[in-house]
Design an enzyme around this catalytic site. Structure first.
Site, PDB file in Angstrom:
ATOM      1  N   LEU A  48      62.721  -2.908 -48.969  1.00 37.07           N
ATOM      2  CA  LEU A  48      61.431  -2.697 -49.622  1.00 37.07           C
ATOM      3  C   LEU A  48      61.048  -1.230 -49.552  1.00 37.07           C
ATOM      4  CD1 LEU A  48      59.390  -5.763 -48.308  1.00 37.07           C
ATOM      5  CD2 LEU A  48      60.973  -5.593 -50.237  1.00 37.07           C
ATOM      6  N   GLY A  68      65.145  -5.644 -47.115  1.00 37.87           N
ATOM      7  CA  GLY A  68      65.144  -6.277 -48.445  1.00 37.87           C
ATOM      8  C   GLY A  68      66.510  -6.230 -49.123  1.00 37.87           C
ATOM      9  N   ASN A 119      65.999  -5.821 -40.408  1.00 34.62           N
ATOM     10  CA  ASN A 119      65.585  -4.959 -39.292  1.00 34.62           C
ATOM     11  C   ASN A 119      64.075  -4.749 -39.233  1.00 34.62           C
ATOM     12  OD1 ASN A 119      65.685  -3.484 -41.721  1.00 34.62           O
ATOM     13  ND2 ASN A 119      65.757  -1.547 -40.621  1.00 34.62           N
ATOM     14  N   GLU A 120      63.310  -5.646 -39.885  1.00 31.82           N
ATOM     15  CA  GLU A 120      61.858  -5.433 -40.007  1.00 31.82           C
ATOM     16  C   GLU A 120      61.162  -5.174 -38.675  1.00 31.82           C
ATOM     17  OE1 GLU A 120      63.569  -7.381 -41.901  1.00 31.82           O
ATOM     18  OE2 GLU A 120      62.847  -7.182 -43.962  1.00 31.82           O
TER      19      GLU A 120
HETATM   20  C1  LIG Z   1      69.261   3.238 -46.205  1.00 38.95           C
HETATM   21  C2  LIG Z   1      69.536   4.459 -45.334  1.00 38.95           C
HETATM   22  C3  LIG Z   1      70.502   4.065 -44.205  1.00 38.95           C
HETATM   23  C4  LIG Z   1      70.182   5.542 -46.203  1.00 38.95           C
HETATM   24  O1  LIG Z   1      70.358   6.717 -45.462  1.00 38.95           O
HETATM   25  P1  LIG Z   1      70.623   8.109 -46.208  1.00 38.95           P
HETATM   26  O2  LIG Z   1      71.649   7.905 -47.269  1.00 38.95           O
HETATM   27  O3  LIG Z   1      70.895   9.118 -45.138  1.00 38.95           O
HETATM   28  O4  LIG Z   1      69.291   8.435 -46.985  1.00 38.95           O
HETATM   29  P2  LIG Z   1      67.912   9.007 -46.376  1.00 38.95           P
HETATM   30  O5  LIG Z   1      67.555   8.282 -45.117  1.00 38.95           O
HETATM   31  O6  LIG Z   1      67.989  10.477 -46.300  1.00 38.95           O
HETATM   32  O7  LIG Z   1      66.895   8.545 -47.508  1.00 38.95           O
HETATM   33  C5  LIG Z   1      66.793   9.212 -48.763  1.00 38.95           C
HETATM   34  C6  LIG Z   1      65.348   9.246 -49.164  1.00 38.95           C
HETATM   35  O8  LIG Z   1      64.909   7.902 -49.394  1.00 38.95           O
HETATM   36  C7  LIG Z   1      63.779   7.631 -48.565  1.00 38.95           C
HETATM   37  N1  LIG Z   1      63.860   6.221 -48.142  1.00 38.95           N
HETATM   38  C8  LIG Z   1      64.864   5.627 -47.494  1.00 38.95           C
HETATM   39  N2  LIG Z   1      64.607   4.323 -47.319  1.00 38.95           N
HETATM   40  C9  LIG Z   1      63.401   4.107 -47.874  1.00 38.95           C
HETATM   41  C10 LIG Z   1      62.580   2.953 -48.006  1.00 38.95           C
HETATM   42  N3  LIG Z   1      62.951   1.740 -47.565  1.00 38.95           N
HETATM   43  N4  LIG Z   1      61.401   3.087 -48.640  1.00 38.95           N
HETATM   44  C11 LIG Z   1      61.007   4.288 -49.113  1.00 38.95           C
HETATM   45  N5  LIG Z   1      61.730   5.401 -49.013  1.00 38.95           N
HETATM   46  C12 LIG Z   1      62.919   5.309 -48.389  1.00 38.95           C
HETATM   47  C13 LIG Z   1      63.896   8.605 -47.387  1.00 38.95           C
HETATM   48  O9  LIG Z   1      62.631   8.816 -46.782  1.00 38.95           O
HETATM   49  C14 LIG Z   1      64.412   9.826 -48.098  1.00 38.95           C
HETATM   50  O10 LIG Z   1      63.318  10.417 -48.770  1.00 38.95           O
HETATM   51  P3  LIG Z   1      63.251  12.043 -48.915  1.00 38.95           P
HETATM   52  O11 LIG Z   1      64.483  12.422 -49.691  1.00 38.95           O
HETATM   53  O12 LIG Z   1      61.956  12.252 -49.656  1.00 38.95           O
HETATM   54  O13 LIG Z   1      63.240  12.582 -47.524  1.00 38.95           O
HETATM   55  C15 LIG Z   1      68.255   5.010 -44.698  1.00 38.95           C
HETATM   56  O14 LIG Z   1      67.491   5.634 -45.727  1.00 38.95           O
HETATM   57  C16 LIG Z   1      67.388   4.000 -44.048  1.00 38.95           C
HETATM   58  O15 LIG Z   1      67.689   3.524 -42.965  1.00 38.95           O
HETATM   59  N6  LIG Z   1      66.253   3.628 -44.718  1.00 38.95           N
HETATM   60  C17 LIG Z   1      65.294   2.734 -44.195  1.00 38.95           C
HETATM   61  C18 LIG Z   1      65.766   1.325 -44.331  1.00 38.95           C
HETATM   62  C19 LIG Z   1      64.747   0.362 -43.792  1.00 38.95           C
HETATM   63  O16 LIG Z   1      64.507   0.303 -42.603  1.00 38.95           O
HETATM   64  N7  LIG Z   1      64.130  -0.391 -44.673  1.00 38.95           N
HETATM   65  C20 LIG Z   1      63.152  -1.339 -44.301  1.00 38.95           C
HETATM   66  C21 LIG Z   1      62.080  -1.372 -45.337  1.00 38.95           C
HETATM   67  S1  LIG Z   1      60.905  -2.654 -44.940  1.00 38.95           S
END
Ligand SMILES: CC(C)(COP(=O)(O)OP(=O)(O)OC[C@H]1O[C@@H](n2cnc3c(N)ncnc32)[C@H](O)[C@@H]1OP(=O)(O)O)[C@@H](O)C(=O)NCCC(=O)NCCS
Length: 298
Positions: free
Chosen positions: A105, A150, A173-174
């Protein structure tokens, strides 16, 4: 009550009116095989239909991380409706990113939320799940990158999961963000792995490596790369195509009937719970810190 009657509401429910927003055109996405394709206007999602096999490949392309915001979810709903109406032979859900299937999400939809937007966001997420989890066509997730929260929910809603290994992770992982996966997320996981593993996975918010995920049955196969994942997904769908369509559909929907009925009956309550929870100051603080931690990674 007969199985047919038990499932009849699901079949009726599945045949939602076709949403005309889907634009259809004959687009050859792959040169080697005859395909037709359609993309919704914003092109956050691409659909390519292989005309030989009838299999549709639905590709999330809200880069960089395919975080599920309102618009992406609306497009997915439109596409799932179209596939249902077309009596699709099968769908493969995958991602245009080379490292992320979906980051789950979009946290920005939940951080300092506006009531109208967050209501539309959550109800569209409910719709997306009802359509995917309750689809009469067979579905496979070709998970070609990280798949937290999500992203994992979308994969769990499919019947089969092939994941590219070994460096990506998947899981609900919420709790690591200080939020709780709602009941229908839990149902989706429990539909795939044991109750014991579900409880442990949800309470710890564990993200599993591909090897770990395979070991507990969270995924069905490991692939070496995206092409291998798609090939394995196609093989599964071709196997499904040899089974009587009606029998397969009724068996799937019968197995999934309880969670689907639960959400249909509790949509409003689920929305209220989400709204109440997401607006708590402690939850907002947690999301704030989590967003900061994502930025600090760089
Ligand atoms: C998916 C993931 C492993 C990818 O890692 P990555 O390829 O290194 O990419 P980044 O973490 O640098 O993310 C890229 C961009 O997307 C954003 N982003 C990542 N996941 C996001 C999410 N779920 N919602 C909104 N923005 C998100 C980051 O803040 C970053 O923004 P920026 O470029 O403005 O700094 C990592 O982004 C992550 O763990 N995201 C969170 C996942 C999560 O916990 N989701 C639960 C949502 S309820």
């Amino acid at each position: 009550m007969s199985l047919g009657r038990q499932c009849s509401w699901l079949l009726r429910w599945s045949w939602q009116p076709y949403m005309s927003a889907v634009t259809r055109s004959c687009v050859g996405h792959y040169a080697t095989r005859p395909q037709r394709g359609f993309s919704s206007s914003e092109k956050l999602v691409d659909v390519a239909v292989n005309e030989e096999t009838g299999i549709s490949t639905v590709t999330l392309q809200r880069l960089p991380v395919n975080s599920l915001n309102l618009e992406l979810l609306q497009e997915l709903c439109t596409i799932f409706d179209a596939l249902e109406k077309d009596r699709s032979r099968g769908m493969i859900l995958t991602s245009a990113s080379s490292t992320v299937f979906s980051a789950g999400l979009d946290i920005l939809e939940m951080y300092k939320p506006k009531p109208d937007r967050v209501t539309a966001f959550w109800t569209t997420l409910q719709d997306t799940w009802l359509k995917l989890f309750g689809s009469s066509y067979p579905t496979v997730a070709a998970i070609n990158g990280h798949s937290p929260a999500g992203g994992c929910l979308l994969a769990l809603s499919c019947e089969y999961r092939v994941m590219v290994g070994p460096k990506y992770t998947i899981g609900l992982n919420e709790t690591q963000l200080g939020i709780v996966a709602p009941k229908w997320f839990q149902y989706s996981m429990r539909n795939v792995i044991s109750s014991r593993q579900t409880e442990l996975a949800l309470s710890t918010g564990q993200l599993f490596t591909t090897d770990e995920a395979l070991k507990i049955g969270l995924i069905d196969e490991i692939a070496t790369d995206k092409a291998d994942a798609i090939a394995k997904a196609e093989k599964f769908l071709l196997r499904m195509s040899k089974i009587s369509t009606t029998a397969r559909k009724l068996a799937k929907l019968s197995c999934r009937q309880e969670p689907l009925e639960w959400l249909v009956a509790n949509r409003q309550k689920d929305l209220q719970e989400f709204m109440g929870f997401v607006t708590l100051p402690a939850v907002q603080k947690g999301l704030d810190l989590y967003l900061e931690s994502l930025k600090k990674k760089k």
